[in-house]
Design an enzyme around this catalytic site. Structure first.
Site, PDB file in Angstrom:
ATOM      1  N   ARG A 118       0.812  -1.221   0.000  1.00 37.27           N
ATOM      2  CA  ARG A 118       0.000   0.000   0.000  1.00 37.27           C
ATOM      3  C   ARG A 118       0.845   1.271   0.000  1.00 37.27           C
ATOM      4  O   ARG A 118       0.557   2.229  -0.721  1.00 37.27           O
ATOM      5  CB  ARG A 118      -0.930  -0.009   1.216  1.00 37.27           C
ATOM      6  CG  ARG A 118      -1.808   1.235   1.337  1.00 37.27           C
ATOM      7  CD  ARG A 118      -2.707   1.146   2.546  1.00 37.27           C
ATOM      8  NE  ARG A 118      -3.725   0.142   2.366  1.00 37.27           N
ATOM      9  CZ  ARG A 118      -4.924   0.383   1.836  1.00 37.27           C
ATOM     10  NH1 ARG A 118      -5.224   1.593   1.421  1.00 37.27           N
ATOM     11  NH2 ARG A 118      -5.807  -0.581   1.721  1.00 37.27           N
ATOM     12  N   GLU A 139     -24.659  -3.522 -24.535  1.00 39.38           N
ATOM     13  CA  GLU A 139     -24.230  -3.700 -25.924  1.00 39.38           C
ATOM     14  C   GLU A 139     -23.047  -4.667 -26.029  1.00 39.38           C
ATOM     15  O   GLU A 139     -22.998  -5.509 -26.916  1.00 39.38           O
ATOM     16  CB  GLU A 139     -23.862  -2.338 -26.524  1.00 39.38           C
ATOM     17  CG  GLU A 139     -25.067  -1.415 -26.699  1.00 39.38           C
ATOM     18  CD  GLU A 139     -24.665   0.022 -26.980  1.00 39.38           C
ATOM     19  OE1 GLU A 139     -23.459   0.332 -26.845  1.00 39.38           O
ATOM     20  OE2 GLU A 139     -25.549   0.827 -27.325  1.00 39.38           O
TER      21      GLU A 139
END
Length: 293
Positions: A118, A139
């Site tokens: 991190r 789509e």
């Protein structure tokens, strides 16, 4: 009122009270789950030099935002092939400690940060208007699933796909979140509609509405209400930024997502966490946000 009727009314009132009481308990429990997650999600403060790009760049690819184009035409050009980590578009498949590995692109959500260093990682993503993203997801699901219609039937398409994927080590669309859920489901629906057309003797479908050719493909209004779409597409970008998709590394992600879907008012907590994470990160320069139109 006759005694029997009185007793029936009493039972109905009792059942209504029990149901209301049960629903209230469910909400209280869900609110506790979501609030606890929100509190823990914001506990870790983002620190670091806001003007310095960290050692590893994680490109959090939100589907249907133009992210692939942005990654290949800009981000990848900046880093070059030598610094790109092994491709991982679904569930981390590489060791982030690999020497010279400085760029990773994946559809993993923000919970992947639990697997990355991190303090040495910067995050970049591209966001898009959620309604436009839903249209695009519909789509794309139909487009990819329809490629299998060259096969005579669903069984043939499924078996051949399994054999091809077993031979190749590359990443397929069917390996990638959320398409690994949406495409097989849409493919099955397309074959069912094609079979139904054959039974009716229809060789083609004539319609002026590309979002409602019901004999050929699932209409948009049906698509957006299906459970698999509710779980992966609706608010998908928010869930990705918050680390709560059904592809999450967080053990509590399923319970939080379930509660938010059951009691939509609790979604405000998730949205607030996502907004705070983005705002905090932008302040220190650790989380870059780009908007796609």
């Amino acid at each position: 009122m006759v005694p029997t009727l009185k007793f029936a009314v009493f039972l109905l009132a009792l059942f209504a009270f029990v149901d209301a009481s049960s629903a209230e308990k469910d909400f209280v429990q869900c609110e506790k789950i979501v609030r606890e997650w929100a509190r823990s999600a914001l506990e870790e403060e983002i620190e670091g030099d806001g003007h310095t790009l960290q050692d590893l760049l994680f490109f959090l690819h939100v589907p249907r935002t133009g992210g692939r184009t942005y990654f290949h035409c800009l981000v990848k050009k900046v880093y070059g092939a030598a610094l790109e980590c092994p491709r991982s578009y679904d569930k981390l498949r590489f060791d982030p400690r690999k020497p010279k590995c400085r760029l990773v692109a994946t559809h993993d959500d923000y919970s992947i940060m639990s697997m990355l260093p991190r303090e040495k990682t910067s995050v970049m993503t591209v966001l898009r208007h959620p309604v436009d993203r839903v249209f695009s997801a519909y789509e794309f699901s139909v487009e990819v699933a329809s490629r299998f219609l060259v096969h005579p039937n669903l069984t043939s398409a499924t078996e051949l796909t399994k054999r091809i994927r077993a031979k190749h080590k590359g990443v397929s669309t069917l390996d990638i979140w959320p398409w690994k859920y949406l495409v097989p489901w849409m493919r099955e629906d397309l074959f069912a509609r094609r079979d139904a057309r054959k039974m009716k003797g229809l060789s083609y479908v004539n319609s002026n509405d590309s979002y409602n050719v019901e004999e050929m493909a699932m209409p948009l209004h049906q698509f957006i209400n299906e459970p698999v779409v509710l779980d992966t597409v609706h608010n998908g970008a928010t869930f990705q930024v918050a680390g709560l998709t059904n592809n999450s590394y967080l053990a509590e992600a399923h319970d939080v997502r379930h509660c938010v879907q059951k009691f939509t008012i609790l979604g405000e907590h998730v949205l607030q966490v996502a907004q705070i994470l983005v705002n905090l990160a932008e302040e220190v320069g650790q989380y870059a946000i780009c908007w796609s139109h």
